[in-house]
Design a protein around this motif. Structure first.
Motif, PDB file in Angstrom:
ATOM      1  N   HIS A 293       0.835  -1.201   0.000  1.00  0.00           N
ATOM      2  CA  HIS A 293       0.000   0.000   0.000  1.00  0.00           C
ATOM      3  C   HIS A 293       0.883   1.269   0.000  1.00  0.00           C
ATOM      4  O   HIS A 293       0.648   2.213  -0.769  1.00  0.00           O
ATOM      5  CB  HIS A 293      -0.920  -0.012   1.225  1.00  0.00           C
ATOM      6  CG  HIS A 293      -1.920   1.106   1.191  1.00  0.00           C
ATOM      7  ND1 HIS A 293      -1.658   2.358   1.687  1.00  0.00           N
ATOM      8  CD2 HIS A 293      -3.195   1.152   0.710  1.00  0.00           C
ATOM      9  CE1 HIS A 293      -2.703   3.133   1.527  1.00  0.00           C
ATOM     10  NE2 HIS A 293      -3.678   2.403   0.920  1.00  0.00           N
ATOM     11  N   ALA A 294       1.928   1.222   0.852  1.00  0.00           N
ATOM     12  CA  ALA A 294       2.856   2.378   0.912  1.00  0.00           C
ATOM     13  C   ALA A 294       3.562   2.584  -0.427  1.00  0.00           C
ATOM     14  O   ALA A 294       3.725   3.713  -0.920  1.00  0.00           O
ATOM     15  CB  ALA A 294       3.874   2.141   2.028  1.00  0.00           C
ATOM     16  N   ASP A 295       3.973   1.458  -1.047  1.00  0.00           N
ATOM     17  CA  ASP A 295       4.668   1.557  -2.353  1.00  0.00           C
ATOM     18  C   ASP A 295       3.739   2.169  -3.399  1.00  0.00           C
ATOM     19  O   ASP A 295       4.141   3.056  -4.182  1.00  0.00           O
ATOM     20  CB  ASP A 295       5.100   0.155  -2.818  1.00  0.00           C
ATOM     21  CG  ASP A 295       6.304  -0.323  -2.031  1.00  0.00           C
ATOM     22  OD1 ASP A 295       6.879   0.521  -1.286  1.00  0.00           O
ATOM     23  OD2 ASP A 295       6.675  -1.506  -2.154  1.00  0.00           O
ATOM     24  N   LEU A 296       2.484   1.653  -3.395  1.00  0.00           N
ATOM     25  CA  LEU A 296       1.516   2.168  -4.373  1.00  0.00           C
ATOM     26  C   LEU A 296       1.313   3.669  -4.188  1.00  0.00           C
ATOM     27  O   LEU A 296       1.230   4.439  -5.138  1.00  0.00           O
ATOM     28  CB  LEU A 296       0.174   1.443  -4.223  1.00  0.00           C
ATOM     29  CG  LEU A 296       0.051   0.119  -4.959  1.00  0.00           C
ATOM     30  CD1 LEU A 296      -1.328  -0.482  -4.733  1.00  0.00           C
ATOM     31  CD2 LEU A 296       0.262   0.314  -6.458  1.00  0.00           C
ATOM     32  N   ARG A 297       1.257   4.090  -2.962  1.00  0.00           N
ATOM     33  CA  ARG A 297       1.071   5.502  -2.642  1.00  0.00           C
ATOM     34  C   ARG A 297       2.238   6.344  -3.185  1.00  0.00           C
ATOM     35  O   ARG A 297       2.049   7.413  -3.791  1.00  0.00           O
ATOM     36  CB  ARG A 297       1.002   5.634  -1.118  1.00  0.00           C
ATOM     37  CG  ARG A 297       0.186   6.774  -0.738  1.00  0.00           C
ATOM     38  CD  ARG A 297      -0.173   7.030   0.639  1.00  0.00           C
ATOM     39  NE  ARG A 297      -0.643   8.416   0.603  1.00  0.00           N
ATOM     40  CZ  ARG A 297      -1.806   8.766   0.099  1.00  0.00           C
ATOM     41  NH1 ARG A 297      -2.622   7.864  -0.388  1.00  0.00           N
ATOM     42  NH2 ARG A 297      -2.174  10.034   0.067  1.00  0.00           N
ATOM     43  N   GLU A 298       3.434   5.763  -3.016  1.00  0.00           N
ATOM     44  CA  GLU A 298       4.639   6.475  -3.506  1.00  0.00           C
ATOM     45  C   GLU A 298       4.598   6.624  -5.036  1.00  0.00           C
ATOM     46  O   GLU A 298       4.860   7.714  -5.589  1.00  0.00           O
ATOM     47  CB  GLU A 298       5.881   5.695  -3.092  1.00  0.00           C
ATOM     48  CG  GLU A 298       7.069   6.592  -2.872  1.00  0.00           C
ATOM     49  CD  GLU A 298       8.236   5.808  -2.302  1.00  0.00           C
ATOM     50  OE1 GLU A 298       9.286   5.820  -2.966  1.00  0.00           O
ATOM     51  OE2 GLU A 298       8.077   5.180  -1.233  1.00  0.00           O
TER      52      GLU A 298
END
Ligand SMILES: Nc1ncnc2c1ncn2[C@@H]1O[C@H](COP(=O)(O)OP(=O)(O)OP(=O)(O)O)[C@@H](O)[C@H]1O
Ligand SMILES: [Mg+2]
Length: 463
Positions: A293-298
């Motif tokens: 989720h964090a990667d996608l946000r980045e």
């Protein structure tokens, strides 16, 4: 669309006829003039040599000949006097006593005749010469006979001889010599007349020569004027062609930039927007605590940043704002952007009652401002600039001023920024001046770019 661009559509430009430099014609004129001068100088020299020859050969010779003739006449006079004395009955000497004097006169006469003959060679006919020498020979024969009579004691017969033969012969000789003297005089008059004639001729030739030189000079000058006119026409044509080419380049550049800007904005912008929303949707399906989720946000944030970059690049290439919201809004957005990017403080002032500006005119004004600000940051060394946009009742005015080092607008400056600015102004039908500030104002130096677009060229109609 400018009228001048329509006047010169692609493909019909003429290549001006090859221009010949007028040098050849001018050289020709110079050579003709020089030849005329040299020819006349040669002619004059020849004529004067002729005059000198006439003078020294005819007149001087004549004069010396006349002197010899006078000497001969003088001898004849002496003979005449001697013979008169010989006939005088009161004379105490015998006739034979005169023979020495006769001898002396004879010698002098021979010498004089010899010299005279040399001087009169050309002037005298052979008949005249023969007559003179024959008559003289006869006279001396008669004199010899007379002295022979006198020595043999026949004085009376001798006197008779003097009276009947010698005296008439001497008189005839005297008048022959007088005739020669008259002839010499006439010759001299003839020579003088001939010299006068030569002078007249030279004078007449001088007028011809002056007329010829004048003609050569007029022809050369006319040729020069014509050549100059042709060259100026050619330069004007070249200048018009250059201007036309520059304006075409500007239009081509503008349409290319507009195209790329739209492609960037529409194509890439939409793709990136779509990627962003897909990522947002994907993120919702993944638990928030998951590392994915964090990667996608980045990735989503990167896509958003790229989208903003592309939008601003697109604006920089061709401000869509110009078309969508007009010149004023485009400047409201552009000026703070330049301040940020170039690190110069820009004081922007708007005044007057705004009227809508036509898009094409807006693009040109915008580009002129862009180039002026580029120059301020690249060349002026100033950290501040003043931009004034004035809507007047009959015109739109843009003024860009810096208080940097300033410059003297010199021909042959490098770069094409100023040239392009002028061409854009011309496309607009506007007037542009780029001047160096200086002198007495508190800001000692600086540069001012002033653009004035007549309202009818700037204002949008029916929008
Ligand atoms: N605001 C200014 N202050 C000082 N000098 C200037 C200014 N604007 C122009 N100049 C001088 O005028 C010259 C010509 O400017 P121009 O914009 O035509 O060419 P450029 O900026 O050197 O090159 P280009 O615009 O083609 O990239 C500059 O090289 C600079 O010396
Ligand atoms: Mg420049």
């Amino acid at each position: 669309m400018s009228a001048s661009a329509a006047l010169y559509p692609f493909g019909v430009e003429r290549t001006p006829a090859a221009q010949r430099a007028p040098t050849r014609g001018l050289y020709l004129g110079l050579v003709v003039t020089l030849i005329a001068v040299l020819a006349y100088a040669a002619y004059i020299t020849l004529q004067f040599a002729g005059v000198r020859k006439l003078q020294s050969e005819m007149v001087d010779r004549n004069r010396r000949d006349s002197l010899q003739l006078l000497r001969i006449q003088n001898d004849f006079n002496s003979l005449g006097l001697a013979m008169r004395d010989m006939l005088d009955a009161g004379e105490p000497y015998p006739l034979a006593a005169w023979s020495a004097q006769f001898e002396r006169i004879h010698n002098d006469l021979d010498a004089a005749l010899e010299q005279e003959e040399k001087l009169s060679e050309a002037a005298r006919t052979s008949d005249q010469r023969r007559y003179l020498s024959q008559s003289l020979a006869q006279f001396w024969d008669a004199a010899d006979r007379m002295f022979a009579l006198a020595t043999s004691g026949n004085e009376n017969a001798a006197r008779e001889q003097i009276r009947d033969t010698l005296q008439p012969r001497l008189a005839a000789l005297g008048s022959a010599v007088s005739r020669l003297l008259i002839q010499n005089n006439e010759g001299e008059e003839l020579a003088t007349a001939r010299i006068a004639e030569i002078y007249d001729h030279v004078q007449r030739q001088l007028y011809f020569f002056l007329a010829a030189i004048l003609l050569a000079i007029i022809a050369t000058s006319l040729y020069l004027i014509r050549a100059n006119r042709r060259i100026f026409a050619h330069v004007a044509e070249l200048s018009a062609q250059r201007s036309e080419l520059a304006q075409k380049l500007i239009s081509a550049q503008e349409s290319t930039l507009r195209h790329i800007s739209r492609e960037l904005h529409d194509e890439f912008g939409q793709v990136l927007t779509a990627i962003g929303s897909m990522l947002r949707r994907a993120g919702k399906q993944i638990p928030e605590e998951s590392p994915l989720h964090a990667d996608l946000r980045e990735v989503q944030e990167t896509a958003q940043a790229t989208l903003e970059n592309i939008r601003s690049l697109s604006q920089a290439l061709h401000p869509v704002l110009l078309e969508e919201a007009g010149l004023e809004s485009a400047l409201d957005w552009y000026i703070p952007t330049v301040e940020r990017q170039n690190g110069i403080a820009l004081h922007y002032e708007k005044s007057g009652a705004p009227f809508p500006v036509e898009t094409n005119a807006g693009v040109q004004v915008y580009r002129i401002l862009q180039e002026a600000l580029n120059n301020v940051s690249r060349h002026s060394g100033a950290k501040e600039a003043w931009i004034r946009l004035r809507f007047e009742s009959d015109a739109l005015e843009l003024n860009v001023e810096d208080h940097g080092k300033g410059f003297q607008p010199v021909n042959g400056q490098t770069g094409i920024g100023l040239v392009a600015m002028r061409e854009r102004a011309e496309l607009l039908g506007a007037s542009l001046s780029v001047s160096s500030l200086g002198g007495t104002e508190q800001a000692a130096t600086g540069t001012r770019v002033h653009l004035r677009v007549p309202r009818e060229k700037a204002e949008a109609h029916g929008e």
